[in-house]
Write a protein that holds these residues in place. Structure first.
Motif, PDB file in Angstrom:
ATOM      1  N   GLU A 227     -40.599 -15.723   0.138  1.00 41.45           N
ATOM      2  CA  GLU A 227     -41.664 -15.877   1.125  1.00 41.45           C
ATOM      3  C   GLU A 227     -41.478 -14.881   2.272  1.00 41.45           C
ATOM      4  O   GLU A 227     -40.363 -14.471   2.566  1.00 41.45           O
ATOM      5  CB  GLU A 227     -41.659 -17.302   1.712  1.00 41.45           C
ATOM      6  CG  GLU A 227     -41.745 -18.428   0.722  1.00 41.45           C
ATOM      7  CD  GLU A 227     -40.401 -18.974   0.310  1.00 41.45           C
ATOM      8  OE1 GLU A 227     -40.322 -20.138  -0.147  1.00 41.45           O
ATOM      9  OE2 GLU A 227     -39.393 -18.233   0.452  1.00 41.45           O
ATOM     10  N   SER A 228     -42.578 -14.557   2.901  1.00 46.11           N
ATOM     11  CA  SER A 228     -42.532 -13.697   4.085  1.00 46.11           C
ATOM     12  C   SER A 228     -43.741 -14.003   4.951  1.00 46.11           C
ATOM     13  O   SER A 228     -44.691 -14.665   4.514  1.00 46.11           O
ATOM     14  CB  SER A 228     -42.507 -12.224   3.696  1.00 46.11           C
ATOM     15  OG  SER A 228     -43.675 -11.872   2.991  1.00 46.11           O
ATOM     16  N   GLY A 229     -43.694 -13.496   6.173  1.00 42.78           N
ATOM     17  CA  GLY A 229     -44.834 -13.623   7.075  1.00 42.78           C
ATOM     18  C   GLY A 229     -44.645 -14.592   8.210  1.00 42.78           C
ATOM     19  O   GLY A 229     -45.526 -14.730   9.066  1.00 42.78           O
ATOM     20  N   GLY A 230     -43.498 -15.258   8.253  1.00 43.87           N
ATOM     21  CA  GLY A 230     -43.274 -16.226   9.320  1.00 43.87           C
ATOM     22  C   GLY A 230     -42.994 -15.547  10.647  1.00 43.87           C
ATOM     23  O   GLY A 230     -42.817 -14.332  10.725  1.00 43.87           O
ATOM     24  N   GLY A 231     -42.962 -16.375  11.682  1.00 43.90           N
ATOM     25  CA  GLY A 231     -42.656 -15.847  13.010  1.00 43.90           C
ATOM     26  C   GLY A 231     -43.037 -16.826  14.090  1.00 43.90           C
ATOM     27  O   GLY A 231     -43.369 -17.975  13.820  1.00 43.90           O
ATOM     28  N   LEU A 232     -42.991 -16.334  15.331  1.00 39.67           N
ATOM     29  CA  LEU A 232     -43.355 -17.139  16.498  1.00 39.67           C
ATOM     30  C   LEU A 232     -44.764 -16.759  16.925  1.00 39.67           C
ATOM     31  O   LEU A 232     -45.046 -15.574  17.169  1.00 39.67           O
ATOM     32  CB  LEU A 232     -42.364 -16.867  17.632  1.00 39.67           C
ATOM     33  CG  LEU A 232     -42.682 -17.512  18.981  1.00 39.67           C
ATOM     34  CD1 LEU A 232     -42.655 -19.030  18.870  1.00 39.67           C
ATOM     35  CD2 LEU A 232     -41.690 -17.030  20.032  1.00 39.67           C
ATOM     36  N   VAL A 233     -45.633 -17.738  16.989  1.00 41.82           N
ATOM     37  CA  VAL A 233     -47.025 -17.495  17.366  1.00 41.82           C
ATOM     38  C   VAL A 233     -47.441 -18.537  18.397  1.00 41.82           C
ATOM     39  O   VAL A 233     -46.727 -19.519  18.633  1.00 41.82           O
ATOM     40  CB  VAL A 233     -47.966 -17.548  16.151  1.00 41.82           C
ATOM     41  CG1 VAL A 233     -47.604 -16.480  15.129  1.00 41.82           C
ATOM     42  CG2 VAL A 233     -47.950 -18.936  15.517  1.00 41.82           C
ATOM     43  N   GLN A 234     -48.610 -18.322  18.974  1.00 38.60           N
ATOM     44  CA  GLN A 234     -49.146 -19.273  19.940  1.00 38.60           C
ATOM     45  C   GLN A 234     -50.193 -20.155  19.274  1.00 38.60           C
ATOM     46  O   GLN A 234     -50.809 -19.771  18.265  1.00 38.60           O
ATOM     47  CB  GLN A 234     -49.771 -18.524  21.114  1.00 38.60           C
ATOM     48  CG  GLN A 234     -48.752 -17.780  21.968  1.00 38.60           C
ATOM     49  CD  GLN A 234     -49.361 -17.217  23.234  1.00 38.60           C
ATOM     50  OE1 GLN A 234     -50.551 -16.907  23.265  1.00 38.60           O
ATOM     51  NE2 GLN A 234     -48.559 -17.085  24.274  1.00 38.60           N
ATOM     52  N   ALA A 235     -50.378 -21.313  19.846  1.00 35.46           N
ATOM     53  CA  ALA A 235     -51.408 -22.216  19.349  1.00 35.46           C
ATOM     54  C   ALA A 235     -52.757 -21.486  19.327  1.00 35.46           C
ATOM     55  O   ALA A 235     -53.097 -20.771  20.283  1.00 35.46           O
ATOM     56  CB  ALA A 235     -51.492 -23.459  20.213  1.00 35.46           C
ATOM     57  N   GLY A 236     -53.466 -21.664  18.215  1.00 36.32           N
ATOM     58  CA  GLY A 236     -54.749 -21.004  18.045  1.00 36.32           C
ATOM     59  C   GLY A 236     -54.679 -19.691  17.300  1.00 36.32           C
ATOM     60  O   GLY A 236     -55.709 -19.168  16.864  1.00 36.32           O
TER      61      GLY A 236
ATOM     62  N   MET B 143     -50.687 -15.020   8.119  1.00 35.37           N
ATOM     63  CA  MET B 143     -50.756 -15.087   6.666  1.00 35.37           C
ATOM     64  C   MET B 143     -49.353 -15.037   6.098  1.00 35.37           C
ATOM     65  O   MET B 143     -48.590 -14.102   6.371  1.00 35.37           O
ATOM     66  CB  MET B 143     -51.586 -13.948   6.080  1.00 35.37           C
ATOM     67  CG  MET B 143     -51.580 -13.974   4.546  1.00 35.37           C
ATOM     68  SD  MET B 143     -52.626 -12.744   3.766  1.00 35.37           S
ATOM     69  CE  MET B 143     -54.188 -13.588   3.784  1.00 35.37           C
ATOM     70  N   LEU B 144     -49.024 -16.047   5.312  1.00 37.59           N
ATOM     71  CA  LEU B 144     -47.765 -16.060   4.577  1.00 37.59           C
ATOM     72  C   LEU B 144     -47.986 -15.478   3.187  1.00 37.59           C
ATOM     73  O   LEU B 144     -49.059 -15.653   2.604  1.00 37.59           O
ATOM     74  CB  LEU B 144     -47.228 -17.483   4.448  1.00 37.59           C
ATOM     75  CG  LEU B 144     -47.025 -18.276   5.734  1.00 37.59           C
ATOM     76  CD1 LEU B 144     -46.415 -19.635   5.404  1.00 37.59           C
ATOM     77  CD2 LEU B 144     -46.187 -17.520   6.724  1.00 37.59           C
ATOM     78  N   SER B 145     -46.953 -14.808   2.689  1.00 33.37           N
ATOM     79  CA  SER B 145     -46.999 -14.274   1.327  1.00 33.37           C
ATOM     80  C   SER B 145     -45.808 -14.797   0.550  1.00 33.37           C
ATOM     81  O   SER B 145     -44.751 -15.067   1.116  1.00 33.37           O
ATOM     82  CB  SER B 145     -46.951 -12.747   1.347  1.00 33.37           C
ATOM     83  OG  SER B 145     -48.059 -12.210   2.035  1.00 33.37           O
ATOM     84  N   CYS B 146     -45.998 -14.917  -0.739  1.00 34.95           N
ATOM     85  CA  CYS B 146     -44.922 -15.361  -1.624  1.00 34.95           C
ATOM     86  C   CYS B 146     -44.988 -14.526  -2.884  1.00 34.95           C
ATOM     87  O   CYS B 146     -45.995 -14.569  -3.611  1.00 34.95           O
ATOM     88  CB  CYS B 146     -45.088 -16.832  -1.955  1.00 34.95           C
ATOM     89  SG  CYS B 146     -44.000 -17.446  -3.259  1.00 34.95           S
ATOM     90  N   VAL B 147     -43.934 -13.771  -3.134  1.00 25.91           N
ATOM     91  CA  VAL B 147     -43.876 -12.912  -4.309  1.00 25.91           C
ATOM     92  C   VAL B 147     -42.916 -13.521  -5.317  1.00 25.91           C
ATOM     93  O   VAL B 147     -41.797 -13.916  -4.969  1.00 25.91           O
ATOM     94  CB  VAL B 147     -43.408 -11.494  -3.940  1.00 25.91           C
ATOM     95  CG1 VAL B 147     -43.316 -10.620  -5.186  1.00 25.91           C
ATOM     96  CG2 VAL B 147     -44.366 -10.870  -2.931  1.00 25.91           C
TER      97      VAL B 147
END
Length: 126
Positions: free
Chosen positions: A6-15, A19-23
């Motif tokens: 999996e990839s695409g995670g991180g710290l984001v703000q509400a709203g 996009m996560l990806s899974c290879v």
């Protein structure tokens, strides 16, 4: 040997949107398998995973848990052995490690998923 990443995670703000990806590698017949995204159920002593979304082998049937309906979209590209999870209008309660699973059977129970990735962390700040 099958590998799921999996990839695409991180710290984001509400709203925000992510996009996560899974290879999936090592499985020649990716297009014969259902795929799913899961996250741990909060507050459990022993980890239980909640099925967030699934998609069948061809991509024409999907499932979403109620809390993400209308906000998350699962899709797949069989030519790339990849499944995606588009996450919109993120909420702090979406904070979790998101795991990708491979299933020869379909369904939403973790027991029918035979290969798993290590997960990607999404943290949603308020």
């Amino acid at each position: 040997q099958v590998q799921v990443e999996e990839s695409g995670g991180g710290l984001v703000q509400a709203g925000d949107s992510v996009m996560l990806s899974c290879v999936v590698s090592g499985r020649r017949t990716f297009d014969k398998y259902a795929m799913g995204w899961f996250r741990p159920v909060p507050g459990k002593e022993r980890e239980e995973r909640e099925c967030v979304a699934t998609i069948n082998y061809s991509g024409d049937t999907t499932y979403y848990t109620d809390s993400v309906k209308g906000r998350f979209t699962i899709s797949r590209d069989n030519a790339k052995n990849t499944v995606y999870l588009q996450m919109n209008t993120l909420k702090p309660e979406d904070t979790a490690v998101y795991y990708c699973g491979v299933s020869p059977f379909g369904g939403t129970a973790t027991g029918v998923f035979v290969n798993w990735g290590r997960g990607t962390q999404i943290t949603v700040s308020s």
